[in-house]
Design a protein around this motif. Structure first.
Motif, PDB file in Angstrom:
ATOM      1  N   GLY A  24     -16.161   5.153   7.205  1.00 32.02           N
ATOM      2  CA  GLY A  24     -14.941   5.320   7.889  1.00 32.02           C
ATOM      3  C   GLY A  24     -14.032   4.344   7.438  1.00 32.02           C
ATOM      4  O   GLY A  24     -14.042   3.450   6.744  1.00 32.02           O
ATOM      5  N   LEU A  25     -12.567   4.392   7.813  1.00 31.86           N
ATOM      6  CA  LEU A  25     -11.418   3.731   7.474  1.00 31.86           C
ATOM      7  C   LEU A  25     -10.642   3.609   8.456  1.00 31.86           C
ATOM      8  O   LEU A  25     -10.093   4.547   9.301  1.00 31.86           O
ATOM      9  N   ARG A  26     -10.021   2.353   8.532  1.00 30.66           N
ATOM     10  CA  ARG A  26      -8.894   2.287   9.704  1.00 30.66           C
ATOM     11  C   ARG A  26      -7.514   2.105   8.851  1.00 30.66           C
ATOM     12  O   ARG A  26      -7.431   1.703   7.596  1.00 30.66           O
ATOM     13  N   LEU A  27      -6.316   2.147   9.654  1.00 29.96           N
ATOM     14  CA  LEU A  27      -5.091   2.153   9.245  1.00 29.96           C
ATOM     15  C   LEU A  27      -4.726   0.829   8.356  1.00 29.96           C
ATOM     16  O   LEU A  27      -4.297   0.867   7.467  1.00 29.96           O
ATOM     17  N   ALA A  28      -5.266  -0.243   9.075  1.00 26.08           N
ATOM     18  CA  ALA A  28      -5.048  -1.453   8.216  1.00 26.08           C
ATOM     19  C   ALA A  28      -5.756  -1.582   6.901  1.00 26.08           C
ATOM     20  O   ALA A  28      -5.209  -1.971   6.090  1.00 26.08           O
ATOM     21  N   GLN A  29      -6.818  -1.118   7.031  1.00 24.91           N
ATOM     22  CA  GLN A  29      -7.575  -1.185   5.546  1.00 24.91           C
ATOM     23  C   GLN A  29      -6.836  -0.161   4.739  1.00 24.91           C
ATOM     24  O   GLN A  29      -6.678  -0.438   3.249  1.00 24.91           O
ATOM     25  N   ALA A  30      -6.461   0.867   5.183  1.00 20.02           N
ATOM     26  CA  ALA A  30      -5.527   1.808   4.174  1.00 20.02           C
ATOM     27  C   ALA A  30      -4.246   1.034   3.638  1.00 20.02           C
ATOM     28  O   ALA A  30      -3.689   1.226   2.509  1.00 20.02           O
ATOM     29  N   ARG A  31      -3.468   0.247   4.511  1.00 18.69           N
ATOM     30  CA  ARG A  31      -2.583  -0.524   4.112  1.00 18.69           C
ATOM     31  C   ARG A  31      -2.599  -1.487   3.090  1.00 18.69           C
ATOM     32  O   ARG A  31      -1.755  -1.808   2.231  1.00 18.69           O
ATOM     33  N   ALA A  32      -3.878  -2.027   3.041  1.00 18.79           N
ATOM     34  CA  ALA A  32      -4.198  -3.171   2.167  1.00 18.79           C
ATOM     35  C   ALA A  32      -4.580  -2.486   0.868  1.00 18.79           C
ATOM     36  O   ALA A  32      -4.402  -3.186  -0.201  1.00 18.79           O
ATOM     37  N   LEU A  33      -4.944  -1.381   1.045  1.00 20.89           N
ATOM     38  CA  LEU A  33      -5.502  -0.829  -0.657  1.00 20.89           C
ATOM     39  C   LEU A  33      -4.168  -0.044  -1.094  1.00 20.89           C
ATOM     40  O   LEU A  33      -4.128  -0.067  -2.351  1.00 20.89           O
ATOM     41  N   ILE A  34      -3.154   0.311  -0.398  1.00 20.02           N
ATOM     42  CA  ILE A  34      -2.154   1.098  -1.249  1.00 20.02           C
ATOM     43  C   ILE A  34      -0.907   0.301  -0.648  1.00 20.02           C
ATOM     44  O   ILE A  34      -0.505   0.345   0.504  1.00 20.02           O
ATOM     45  N   LYS A  35      -0.013  -0.228  -1.477  1.00 24.19           N
ATOM     46  CA  LYS A  35       0.980  -1.369  -1.146  1.00 24.19           C
ATOM     47  C   LYS A  35       2.305  -0.604  -1.453  1.00 24.19           C
ATOM     48  O   LYS A  35       3.007  -0.536  -2.418  1.00 24.19           O
ATOM     49  N   ILE A  36       2.633   0.309  -0.261  1.00 23.16           N
ATOM     50  CA  ILE A  36       3.764   1.127  -0.281  1.00 23.16           C
ATOM     51  C   ILE A  36       4.252   0.821   1.020  1.00 23.16           C
ATOM     52  O   ILE A  36       3.661   0.067   1.692  1.00 23.16           O
ATOM     53  N   ASP A  37       5.426   1.739   1.486  1.00 20.97           N
ATOM     54  CA  ASP A  37       5.982   1.534   2.659  1.00 20.97           C
ATOM     55  C   ASP A  37       4.993   2.044   3.890  1.00 20.97           C
ATOM     56  O   ASP A  37       4.164   2.919   3.587  1.00 20.97           O
ATOM     57  N   VAL A  38       5.019   1.214   4.847  1.00 21.89           N
ATOM     58  CA  VAL A  38       3.912   1.334   5.821  1.00 21.89           C
ATOM     59  C   VAL A  38       4.191   2.724   6.654  1.00 21.89           C
ATOM     60  O   VAL A  38       2.975   3.237   6.833  1.00 21.89           O
ATOM     61  N   ASN A  39       5.119   3.217   6.608  1.00 21.87           N
ATOM     62  CA  ASN A  39       5.421   4.477   7.240  1.00 21.87           C
ATOM     63  C   ASN A  39       4.859   5.592   6.385  1.00 21.87           C
ATOM     64  O   ASN A  39       4.262   6.497   6.922  1.00 21.87           O
ATOM     65  N   LYS A  40       5.174   5.463   5.148  1.00 19.39           N
ATOM     66  CA  LYS A  40       4.584   6.636   4.202  1.00 19.39           C
ATOM     67  C   LYS A  40       2.892   6.482   4.445  1.00 19.39           C
ATOM     68  O   LYS A  40       2.234   7.342   4.308  1.00 19.39           O
ATOM     69  N   THR A  41       2.512   5.234   4.161  1.00 20.92           N
ATOM     70  CA  THR A  41       0.967   4.788   4.469  1.00 20.92           C
ATOM     71  C   THR A  41       0.398   5.475   5.744  1.00 20.92           C
ATOM     72  O   THR A  41      -0.792   6.251   5.559  1.00 20.92           O
ATOM     73  N   ARG A  42       1.200   5.471   6.687  1.00 16.37           N
ATOM     74  CA  ARG A  42       0.711   6.077   8.264  1.00 16.37           C
ATOM     75  C   ARG A  42       0.711   7.646   7.918  1.00 16.37           C
ATOM     76  O   ARG A  42      -0.528   8.225   8.420  1.00 16.37           O
ATOM     77  N   LYS A  43       1.684   8.078   7.421  1.00 12.50           N
ATOM     78  CA  LYS A  43       1.778   9.530   7.468  1.00 12.50           C
ATOM     79  C   LYS A  43       0.683   9.915   6.458  1.00 12.50           C
ATOM     80  O   LYS A  43      -0.056  11.107   6.812  1.00 12.50           O
ATOM     81  N   ILE A  44       0.052   9.389   5.245  1.00 15.79           N
ATOM     82  CA  ILE A  44      -0.744   9.867   4.458  1.00 15.79           C
ATOM     83  C   ILE A  44      -2.159   9.529   5.127  1.00 15.79           C
ATOM     84  O   ILE A  44      -2.935  10.476   5.036  1.00 15.79           O
ATOM     85  N   TYR A  45      -2.271   8.485   5.900  1.00 21.17           N
ATOM     86  CA  TYR A  45      -3.637   8.300   6.420  1.00 21.17           C
ATOM     87  C   TYR A  45      -3.857   9.427   7.534  1.00 21.17           C
ATOM     88  O   TYR A  45      -4.913   9.815   7.837  1.00 21.17           O
TER      89      TYR A  45
END
Length: 443
Positions: free
Chosen positions: A410-431
């Motif tokens: 499983g994966l949390r949003l915080a872990q996704a943001r730590a994996l890909i260092k891009i804009d947080v809003n883009k990371t949330r949309k991809i997640y």
């Protein structure tokens, strides 16, 4: 009926007579009704009325000989052929060697005859001119003169142009990473030994056959890229922009069928649709003239001039009403001033997009020609356009998130943001998109 013999002066180069099996010498007889292969007889067998299987003595026939003049009364057809063969063997200008090979004409006679009848002959010159004109006419009928990318540029390694060309190496005609790049791995442990059983031997042969089919597919894809000029992507995109926007959309849609059609046929297909679009636009314009009561082109020019003036006045009134309406809004004033500056500089004014925050959102990203676009489905393309993310980066982020989710369960949003260092809003949309499509699960 006399015809030019299709054999050289060497008797051993001619097929034997079907009657006595002796080597043919000119003149000889060829049956006009039997064959293929041609039924040939020497004069002795022909006078005896030789018959064999379906060949009858009353069949029509042709006398095969080359002992007749063609271009010069003093030169037989056989000597003309011998001269051309000697020039091909010895080279143009080596007249002494040509004469030695012919044995029947001198050096001066060979040079004079060749220059008169094959170089300075106006009949041949007009024939070549007609052939050239016919070729140009045929080329002119083609919708688009297509030129494949036979000699693509040679950029330095890891440069921007090299990445646009997908790592293509022109000197080797290969890519840094080929299609099905690891196809050879299946063969690295195969070894044919005498102790193999029949089943094991057949299995190894099947693996080799599979590898050959994968190599054929790799070469097929290379041929499509080379024939359609897709290696130099920038040049291909420049050629694509010569069409109107509506035809460019069709061009993008029909690109997937390019592997079925040839390059010229594909360009003809696109060009025919572009011509149809132009005709429809002209027909619509003529219908507009007819509805306005215009019956000649002089009135049409006046109508177009007045229409352009009306459009300019309407645009000015629209801008003035916007300023009067949003005079209290400083951001609206700035937008109006920027649009007015664009008009004064000759640029097309951009239409502002309403926003609750007062900021104008960026337009969707155009994915045309970007590497990796063909690997995305329609929903992924829409996501990349909205978040303005190139397909290659999206595929890397997706692979990283999917691998981490498989490891962790499983994966949390915080872990996704730590994996890909891009804009947080883009990371949330991809997640959120990957969770919604079922690629990953929430921890």
């Amino acid at each position: 009926m006399e015809r030019l013999a299709s054999f050289s002066s060497d008797p051993f180069d001619k097929p034997p007579c079907r009657g006595c099996s002796s080597y043919l010498t000119e003149p000889y007889v060829k049956c006009a009704e039997c064959g293929p292969p041609p039924f040939l007889l020497c004069l002795q067998c022909f006078t005896r009325g030789f018959e064999y299987k379906k060949h009858q003595s009353d069949h029509t026939y042709e006398i095969m000989t080359s002992d007749f003049p063609v271009l010069d009364p003093n030169w037989t057809a056989q000597e003309e052929m011998s001269l051309l063969e000697a020039v091909m063997d010895c080279g143009f200008g080596n007249w002494q060697d040509v004469a030695n090979q012919m044995c029947t004409k001198s050096k001066e006679e060979c040079e004079k005859h060749y220059m008169k009848h094959f170089i300075n002959n106006p009949l041949f010159a007009s024939t070549l001119l007609n052939l050239k004109q016919a070729e140009e006419a045929q080329h002119h009928e083609t919708a688009i003169p297509f030129h494949s990318a036979d000699d693509p540029p040679r950029p330095t390694f890891d440069s921007l142009l090299s990445r646009d060309m997908a790592g293509y190496m022109p000197a080797r005609a290969d890519f840094v990473e080929e299609f099905d790049n690891y196809a050879e791995w299946d063969l690295r442990d195969i070894d044919f030994v005498e102790d193999d059983s029949d089943i094991l031997h057949a299995l190894k042969i099947a693996v080799v056959d599979i590898y050959h089919s994968r190599l054929k597919e790799r070469q097929r894809r290379k041929k499509i890229i080379r024939d359609h000029g897709l290696i130099n992507l920038r040049k291909f995109q420049i050629l694509e922009r010569r069409y109107p926007k509506e035809v460019q959309e069709l061009y993008e849609t029909m690109r997937r069928f390019a592997r079925i059609l040839g390059p010229v046929e594909h360009d003809k297909f696109i060009e025919s649709h572009a011509l149809e679009f132009e005709l429809r636009r002209e027909i619509k314009r003529l219908q507009e003239y007819r509805a306005a009561g215009i019956t000649n082109f002089c009135s049409a020019r006046t109508y177009e001039h007045l229409k352009k003036s009306r459009d300019e006045e309407r645009l000015k009134r629209t801008m003035l009403s916007e300023v009067l309406q949003y005079i209290q809004d400083s951001s609206a004033c700035q937008q109006w001033l920027s649009r007015q500056a664009d008009i004064d500089s000759g640029l097309t004014p951009t239409v502002p997009v309403p926003s609750t925050t007062g900021r104008r959102s960026a337009p969707p990203l155009n994915l045309t020609g970007l590497p990796g676009t063909e690997k995305l489905n329609e929903k992924e393309k829409e996501l990349c356009q909205m978040v303005r993310l190139v397909p290659g980066a999206y595929l890397e982020y997706k692979a990283a998130l999917v691998n981490e989710c498989n490891k962790q369960g499983g994966l949390r949003l915080a872990q996704a943001r730590a994996l890909i260092k891009i804009d947080v809003n883009k990371t949330r949309k991809i997640y959120d998109f990957l969770i919604r499509e079922g690629y990953i699960t929430k921890a």
